[in-house]
Design an enzyme around this catalytic site. Structure first.
Site, PDB file in Angstrom:
ATOM      1  N   LYS A  29      36.749  45.885  40.075  1.00 50.74           N
ATOM      2  CA  LYS A  29      37.649  44.867  40.611  1.00 50.74           C
ATOM      3  C   LYS A  29      37.236  44.443  42.017  1.00 50.74           C
ATOM      4  O   LYS A  29      37.144  43.253  42.340  1.00 50.74           O
ATOM      5  CB  LYS A  29      39.091  45.389  40.611  1.00 50.74           C
ATOM      6  N   ASP A  54      43.199  41.879  38.200  1.00 55.62           N
ATOM      7  CA  ASP A  54      44.211  42.851  38.596  1.00 55.62           C
ATOM      8  C   ASP A  54      45.431  42.622  37.725  1.00 55.62           C
ATOM      9  O   ASP A  54      45.382  41.877  36.737  1.00 55.62           O
ATOM     10  CB  ASP A  54      44.537  42.743  40.095  1.00 55.62           C
TER      11      ASP A  54
END
Length: 442
Positions: free
Chosen positions: A339, A358
């Site tokens: 991420k 996310d």
């Protein structure tokens, strides 16, 4: 005549209109718009207090009121490139020297004014660009009742940008050893102005109904092209964090870099080099509230310093690699998972199709992009599937489309959207995180 001139200056100051033919009034307005306060930091209370800088009167100004505004502004301007302690001890001779520089500037029209970026709001809207979670280095400045204005650092340059009607103006605080043309080029590069939102969005609205519905309200939401080193450490700080706390951490890290100036009571520093970051200890960071991220930052600095080509050069070289390879390289650094690597790739490495997934993006995907995944829990495998779905739909600039959809879900933006475009918030999903992943960005 003097009273009439002062009335005109006051009127123009209230409307913040800088386009005046008279050279003296034009330059006066620009100087008045510069910072007029300095801050004192109390290490005991850990709070900053603001105090006015004493005005130095001169006989060469026609109007006393203008003289006071001018000299206080000059004092603040001359504090650039000095430490806060030095700026608080400006002498009368220094103020006079600055005033003489101002007189010369009035004749040759140097940098004592705002310049237009020649970019409309559909290509750059500040409120949809800076406070949206892609950078944590810009501060909202200027009066609360005035137009949107943000001040931040790009490299070693301190800029203030202001939204004025349908255009954006910029103010350069000091030269930084470069010409105005060179600094303007730095600003253009950082703002990614070589990429046209109009051309890009025309394609997006044709392939996605949600984007087409949001487009009239999200114009000017632009991605930045940040320095990879600065972006890397910002997003290590972002791990399982919120924007307010990330901003505080990034501000602390930045304080180890060279001081550039004070605007509206905020100190601005160039982001520290690897050499400067090498002196920062894990203990210092933990004491400043970094928690487990302190170890990641210290170890990442060591890892970058060990690169044969140098840490900065190694990071910049990732711009030339395919997305998968650049992501793999970033994930070798402590504290960087998929991420965080996606954020760094999208916001600093020219990887325009990188998709940071996310919980917010996962919710967006389930509702608008991959509804077949509704009810599933977010895993690394499904995260990859969501990224591929965005790229399949939006193409090589999929990261830009995803960012607009993400911004539209922020509470600050939901409040200004028509009721039928607002999203009904679902309960937060349980997620399986690898190290360095980000749970929430707002």
């Amino acid at each position: 005549m003097h009273r009439a001139l002062f009335h005109k200056i006051s009127q123009m100051k209230r409307t913040r209109n800088m386009c005046i033919d008279n050279k003296v009034v034009e330059t006066t307005m620009a100087v008045i718009s510069t910072p007029t306060r300095t801050t004192i930091f109390n290490p005991t209370t850990k709070k900053r207090s603001v105090k006015p800088i004493n005005a130095h009167k001169t006989k060469r100004i026609l109007i006393r009121e203008f003289e006071k505004d001018y000299t206080t502004s000059c004092s603040a301007s001359s504090s650039l490139h000095k430490t806060p302690t030095e700026s608080d001890n400006l002498t009368e001779s220094k103020t006079t020297e600055t005033y003489n520089s101002y007189i010369s500037a009035t004749d040759n029209k140097t940098d004592l004014c705002w310049r237009s970026l020649n970019v409309g709001t559909k290509e750059l809207f500040l409120d949809l660009t800076f406070p949206t979670g892609q950078t944590f280095r810009w501060r909202e400045t200027g009066p609360t009742c005035g137009p949107s204005e943000y001040t931040g650092v790009i490299g070693v340059h301190l800029f203030t940008l202001r939204q004025v009607g349908d255009e954006v103006k910029y103010f350069i605080h000091g030269r930084g050893g470069q010409s105005e043309e060179e600094q303007r080029a730095v600003l253009n590069d950082y703002l990614n102005l070589g990429i046209s939102l109009k051309d890009m969005w025309n394609k997006f609205v044709q392939v996605d109904s949600r984007f087409a519905a949001l487009a009239p309200y999200m114009g000017g939401a632009r991605l930045l092209r940040q320095d990879p080193l600065e972006c890397l450490f910002q997003f290590i700080c972002s791990s399982n964090n919120n924007i307010k706390r990330i901003t505080q951490m990034v501000e602390y890290l930045s304080s180890f870099g060279p001081y550039l100036g004070t605007v509206d009571g905020t100190y601005f520093h160039a982001f520290p080099s690897l050499k400067e970051l090498s002196s920062v200890t894990e203990g210092q960071l933990r004491a400043a509230g970094f928690g487990y991220r302190a170890k990641y930052i210290v170890e990442t600095v060591k890892a970058l310093n060990s690169k044969n080509t140098g840490g900065n050069e190694w990071l910049l070289s990732l711009r030339n690699l395919p997305l998968e390879e650049s992501m793999e390289a970033l994930c070798t650094l402590p504290g960087v998972g998929p991420k965080v690597a996606s954020c760094i790739a999208l916001f600093s490495l020219d990887q325009h199709h990188a998709i940071p997934v996310d919980t917010h993006v996962w919710q967006i995907a389930m509702q608008y992009i991959t509804p077949e995944l509704s009810g599933e829990h977010l895993t690394p495998k499904l995260s990859q599937k969501v990224s591929e779905a965005f790229v399949t739909k939006f193409g090589k600039y999929a990261g830009w489309a995803q960012t607009v959809l993400f911004i539209s879900e922020l509470s600050s933006q939901q409040a200004i959207l028509p009721q039928h475009l607002r999203t009904v918030k679902e309960p937060k999903v349980k997620t399986k995180h690898k190290k360095g992943s980000v749970k929430d960005r707002d």
